[in-house]
Design a protein around this motif. Structure first.
Motif, PDB file in Angstrom:
ATOM      1  N   GLY A 245       0.802  -1.209   0.000  1.00 45.75           N
ATOM      2  CA  GLY A 245       0.000   0.000   0.000  1.00 45.75           C
ATOM      3  C   GLY A 245       0.840   1.266   0.000  1.00 45.75           C
ATOM      4  O   GLY A 245       0.589   2.193  -0.757  1.00 45.75           O
ATOM      5  N   SER A 246       1.881   1.302   0.829  1.00 50.68           N
ATOM      6  CA  SER A 246       2.663   2.536   0.923  1.00 50.68           C
ATOM      7  C   SER A 246       3.533   2.728  -0.326  1.00 50.68           C
ATOM      8  O   SER A 246       3.714   3.855  -0.790  1.00 50.68           O
ATOM      9  N   LEU A 248       2.712   1.780  -3.410  1.00 49.11           N
ATOM     10  CA  LEU A 248       1.811   2.247  -4.466  1.00 49.11           C
ATOM     11  C   LEU A 248       1.443   3.705  -4.252  1.00 49.11           C
ATOM     12  O   LEU A 248       1.393   4.491  -5.207  1.00 49.11           O
ATOM     13  N   ALA A 249       1.210   4.077  -2.989  1.00 49.31           N
ATOM     14  CA  ALA A 249       0.846   5.463  -2.688  1.00 49.31           C
ATOM     15  C   ALA A 249       1.995   6.408  -3.047  1.00 49.31           C
ATOM     16  O   ALA A 249       1.791   7.457  -3.656  1.00 49.31           O
ATOM     17  N   GLN A 250       3.230   6.022  -2.686  1.00 48.24           N
ATOM     18  CA  GLN A 250       4.393   6.859  -2.996  1.00 48.24           C
ATOM     19  C   GLN A 250       4.537   7.055  -4.499  1.00 48.24           C
ATOM     20  O   GLN A 250       4.791   8.149  -4.999  1.00 48.24           O
ATOM     21  N   LEU A 253       1.853   9.382  -5.799  1.00 52.37           N
ATOM     22  CA  LEU A 253       2.092  10.781  -5.442  1.00 52.37           C
ATOM     23  C   LEU A 253       3.140  11.405  -6.358  1.00 52.37           C
ATOM     24  O   LEU A 253       3.013  12.547  -6.778  1.00 52.37           O
ATOM     25  N   PHE A 261      -0.663  17.704 -10.739  1.00 51.14           N
ATOM     26  CA  PHE A 261      -1.902  17.743  -9.973  1.00 51.14           C
ATOM     27  C   PHE A 261      -1.611  18.048  -8.507  1.00 51.14           C
ATOM     28  O   PHE A 261      -2.486  18.418  -7.753  1.00 51.14           O
ATOM     29  N   VAL A 262      -0.359  17.873  -8.121  1.00 48.23           N
ATOM     30  CA  VAL A 262       0.039  18.085  -6.728  1.00 48.23           C
ATOM     31  C   VAL A 262       1.254  18.998  -6.702  1.00 48.23           C
ATOM     32  O   VAL A 262       2.203  18.777  -7.443  1.00 48.23           O
TER      33      VAL A 262
ATOM     34  N   LEU B 300      -6.765  16.888  -2.580  1.00 48.29           N
ATOM     35  CA  LEU B 300      -6.338  17.098  -3.964  1.00 48.29           C
ATOM     36  C   LEU B 300      -7.032  18.313  -4.583  1.00 48.29           C
ATOM     37  O   LEU B 300      -6.812  18.640  -5.750  1.00 48.29           O
ATOM     38  N   ILE B 381      -3.835   1.938   0.689  1.00 48.04           N
ATOM     39  CA  ILE B 381      -3.303   2.940  -0.246  1.00 48.04           C
ATOM     40  C   ILE B 381      -3.828   4.344   0.066  1.00 48.04           C
ATOM     41  O   ILE B 381      -3.062   5.308   0.120  1.00 48.04           O
ATOM     42  N   ALA B 384      -2.243   6.103   3.043  1.00 42.92           N
ATOM     43  CA  ALA B 384      -0.863   6.483   2.725  1.00 42.92           C
ATOM     44  C   ALA B 384      -0.835   7.716   1.813  1.00 42.92           C
ATOM     45  O   ALA B 384       0.032   8.581   1.942  1.00 42.92           O
ATOM     46  N   LEU B 385      -1.786   7.796   0.891  1.00 42.37           N
ATOM     47  CA  LEU B 385      -1.881   8.983   0.019  1.00 42.37           C
ATOM     48  C   LEU B 385      -2.202  10.220   0.857  1.00 42.37           C
ATOM     49  O   LEU B 385      -1.622  11.290   0.657  1.00 42.37           O
ATOM     50  N   GLY B 388       0.823  11.346   2.731  1.00 45.15           N
ATOM     51  CA  GLY B 388       1.772  11.966   1.804  1.00 45.15           C
ATOM     52  C   GLY B 388       1.348  13.372   1.423  1.00 45.15           C
ATOM     53  O   GLY B 388       2.168  14.294   1.352  1.00 45.15           O
ATOM     54  N   LEU B 389       0.061  13.570   1.160  1.00 45.86           N
ATOM     55  CA  LEU B 389      -0.430  14.879   0.732  1.00 45.86           C
ATOM     56  C   LEU B 389      -0.376  15.898   1.866  1.00 45.86           C
ATOM     57  O   LEU B 389      -0.163  17.077   1.627  1.00 45.86           O
ATOM     58  N   VAL B 392       2.935  17.684   1.926  1.00 41.31           N
ATOM     59  CA  VAL B 392       3.249  18.629   0.847  1.00 41.31           C
ATOM     60  C   VAL B 392       2.961  20.063   1.284  1.00 41.31           C
ATOM     61  O   VAL B 392       1.917  20.332   1.825  1.00 41.31           O
TER      62      VAL B 392
END
Lengths: 268, 392
Positions: A245-246, A248-250, A253, A261-262, B300, B381, B384-385, B388-389, B392
């Protein structure tokens, strides 16, 4: 009050594909309809006529088959229709189209207000309306979402400027382009169909217009040229990712950051 | 226009079949060209008898190309803030100007705009033209067009770039028509060749096909560019960068339109217009998980979308439903979480530019519609996203 509405015949669907080998557009048996935004333009004009009196004329440039959209406008309530059709108009870009329509509107004469749809579904440029206004040297407002007032001298309207909604007073004669927020178009009336069956459609060709110089029309009068058409890149670059999971998330991002988008959007 | 040599033509009608614009027709014993012809010349290549030819006549209004040089970017401002698309226009303009070996200028129209001009000088423009009058405080088409005409006549740019925003799309055709030159809307790719000849690519028919367009004999070449399509400019100050003020006459500032009131738009409410959507499906098994997906959407800067089962559960409002019985969406980014990809859903997302699918079943049909397929558990997932966000 005399209102002129500009309308266009367009293919019914945007689901066109390109033959990869020949570069030819595939659109077998696609029907033609009135550009959807133009229905809203006509509706706005008819409501003004109902409120203030006067008449509504419609004008189109296109092949003789485009008479069908003028007949449709009659069924909604338009009073007169004009079709600009000539071999010399072929291959027109937005500048030459605006010039041709402006010549036609000039010949119809005495328009207080010209209403156009925001854009067409086949071109998507939104350029012809403002172009006509500039050719006629009258003010215009694009993206009109509501007409909130009308007097003998002009309109009060709401325009969508993207980040803001603006209330604007604009004097006649002027041109507006409308969005679908302006109000649902009425249905075609069967009674009107019978009543207008023998309404004439006025056909004008190059010789009928005020400016007869053919280099100002069609391809010759068009500064832009289409060099080629092609399919947009397909999804052959599809990717499947596996992992924890982590992980895929990394990975997502950093992809979203690459695609912007970020992060990194603001400079001020 | 396309000319048919009737003595060579055998009436095979191949040209009628290949014409993408249905502009060729057989009329009795002749092939005729209709007004819908866009001069794409495809018929020429297909005619076995070479009976078709292109008749090109020089436009009377063509311009002397040698008189024009450089790139002009029209900055988009409202009040004292610069729309971020302006930096993308400058970034692209710098690239085109460097390739052509010419100068990059920008023009700012408004009132009390000195700070904006100074700010733009830091992003690689050689010259910033300021048109600063109280009458220009709000966007009014006539005086703004006059200002753009003045700067165009003064510096004679070869290329003018404007934003494909509502304001840019209303001013650009006005300017192009006044200068009697070519304008291409919503370009997604812009390049130069042979000096500063602009090659413009734009989507047509709702993005189903792309068209490559040039303006061979007229200057300046005008193009509008969509927001978030090009790279923004990098911060760099050119050694002789400076602001120049441009004067307008009183009659150039007049307008038949008055802005009575202007108010900021409330944030987007409809998912149909949302640029970023994170959508949750049946694989989101609890309201807590749904709240997590909603949080991801918010981080987002996007909207939450759902499939029908979640609406039927009463977890989300109907206005957020994507699908044939709900809404069609065209976001720039769509992230699906736990959505298997039934046709009723996928048929409503064909306009999405980038699709990311998160699903634990690697055979889920949604992956066929996704650019990036993440095979995994959304409950691992998505958190974790979110973490991460937040960093930022």
């Amino acid at each position: 009050m005399h209102i002129v509405v500009c309308i266009k015949q367009v293919p019914e669907t945007r689901d066109v594909a390109v033959d990869e080998e020949t570069g030819v557009l595939l659109r077998d048996g696609v029907k033609s309809i009135m550009n959807p935004f133009d229905l809203y333009a006509l509706e706005a004009a008819l409501r003004l006529k109902e409120e203030r009196g006067g008449s509504v004329s419609v004008i189109s440039m296109g092949p003789p088959q485009a008479e069908a959209v003028i007949r449709e406008a009659y069924m909604m309530g338009a009073d007169r229709g004009y079709l600009l059709t000539d071999r010399a108009f072929a291959g027109a870009d937005t500048l030459a189209t605006a010039f041709t329509l402006a010549q036609g509107i000039d010949k119809i004469g005495e328009a207080d207000l010209i209403v156009c749809g925001l854009q067409t579904t086949d071109g998507d440029t939104a350029q012809v309306g403002p172009g006509i206004a500039e050719m006629l040297r009258i003010p215009h407002e694009s993206n009109v979402i509501a007409i909130t007032g009308v007097t003998d001298s002009g309109l009060r309207l709401e325009r969508d400027s993207g980040d803001s909604l603006d209330t604007v007073d604009v004097a006649f004669p002027c041109l507006i382009t409308v969005t679908k927020a302006i109000g649902e178009p009425r249905l075609l009336s069967f009674r009107r169909k019978l009543e207008t069956a023998d309404y004439p459609v006025v056909y004008w060709s190059l010789g009928d217009l005020g400016e007869n110089e053919d280099s100002l029309y069609g391809l010759k009068g068009s500064p832009t040229q289409v060099e080629r058409i092609f399919s947009p890149p397909t999804q052959s670059d599809q990717e499947m990712w596996r992992g924890s999971g982590s992980e895929l998330a990394q990975r997502l991002l950093s992809k979203l950051s690459d695609l912007r988008f970020v992060g990194g959007m603001r400079h001020d | 226009m396309i000319k048919v040599n009737h003595s060579l033509c055998t009436l095979c009608e191949i040209c009628v079949g290949v014409c993408p614009f249905s502009a060729l027709m057989r009329e009795d014993d002749k092939i005729v060209v209709l007004d819908t012809c866009r001069l794409c010349k495809i018929c020429l290549k297909h005619c076995p008898e070479n009976a078709l030819s292109l008749e090109v006549t020089a436009s009377r209004s063509e311009h002397n190309l040698a008189d024009y040089s450089g790139v002009l970017v029209v900055a988009e401002c409202s009040g004292d803030s610069v729309h971020p698309v302006t930096y993308e226009l400058i970034g692209k303009g710098r690239e085109l100007a460097d390739k052509a070996g010419e100068k990059l200028s920008c023009v700012v129209i408004g009132h009390d705009i000195a700070d904006i001009c100074d700010q733009l000088l830091e992003y690689g423009v050689d010259r910033c033209y300021a048109v600063d009058y109280p009458e220009l405080a709000q966007m009014r088409v006539e005086p703004y067009t006059n200002a753009l005409e003045e700067v165009s006549l003064k510096i004679k740019p070869s290329i003018v770039l404007l934003a494909a925003t509502p304001t840019g799309r209303t001013l650009a055709p006005r300017l192009a028509t006044r200068l009697r030159t070519g304008l291409t809307a919503d370009c997604t790719t812009l390049e130069v060749r042979n000096g500063s000849e602009l090659v413009q690519i734009r989507p047509a028919f709702g993005g189903n096909i792309m068209a490559q367009i040039v303006t061979p004999k007229h200057r300046p070449q005008l193009a509008t560019m969509r927001y978030k399509v090009m790279e923004p400019a990098v911060k760099e100050r050119k050694p002789d960068a400076r602001v120049e003020t441009l004067q307008l006459l009183a009659n150039q500032l007049e307008s038949k339109a008055q802005v009575v009131k202007s108010r900021r738009k409330p944030p987007e409410e409809s998912i149909s217009d949302a640029e970023i959507i994170v959508a949750a499906g049946r694989g989101v098994r609890s309201e807590q998980s749904l709240a997590m997906v909603a949080e991801l959407a918010a981080l987002l800067g996007g909207q939450l979308g759902v499939t029908r089962p979640l609406v039927e559960n009463g977890w989300a409002d109907y206005t957020r439903q994507i699908g044939l019985s709900g809404r069609t969406v065209r976001p720039k980014l769509l992230i699906t979480c736990g959505i298997s990809g039934a046709v009723q859903f996928t048929a409503s997302i064909t306009g999405a530019e980038t699709v990311v699918a998160i699903n634990s079943d690697e055979n889920a049909p949604i992956f066929k519609n996704a650019h990036y397929g993440l095979v995994g558990d959304l409950n691992e997932i998505v958190p974790a996203l979110i973490d991460g966000l937040r960093e930022v």
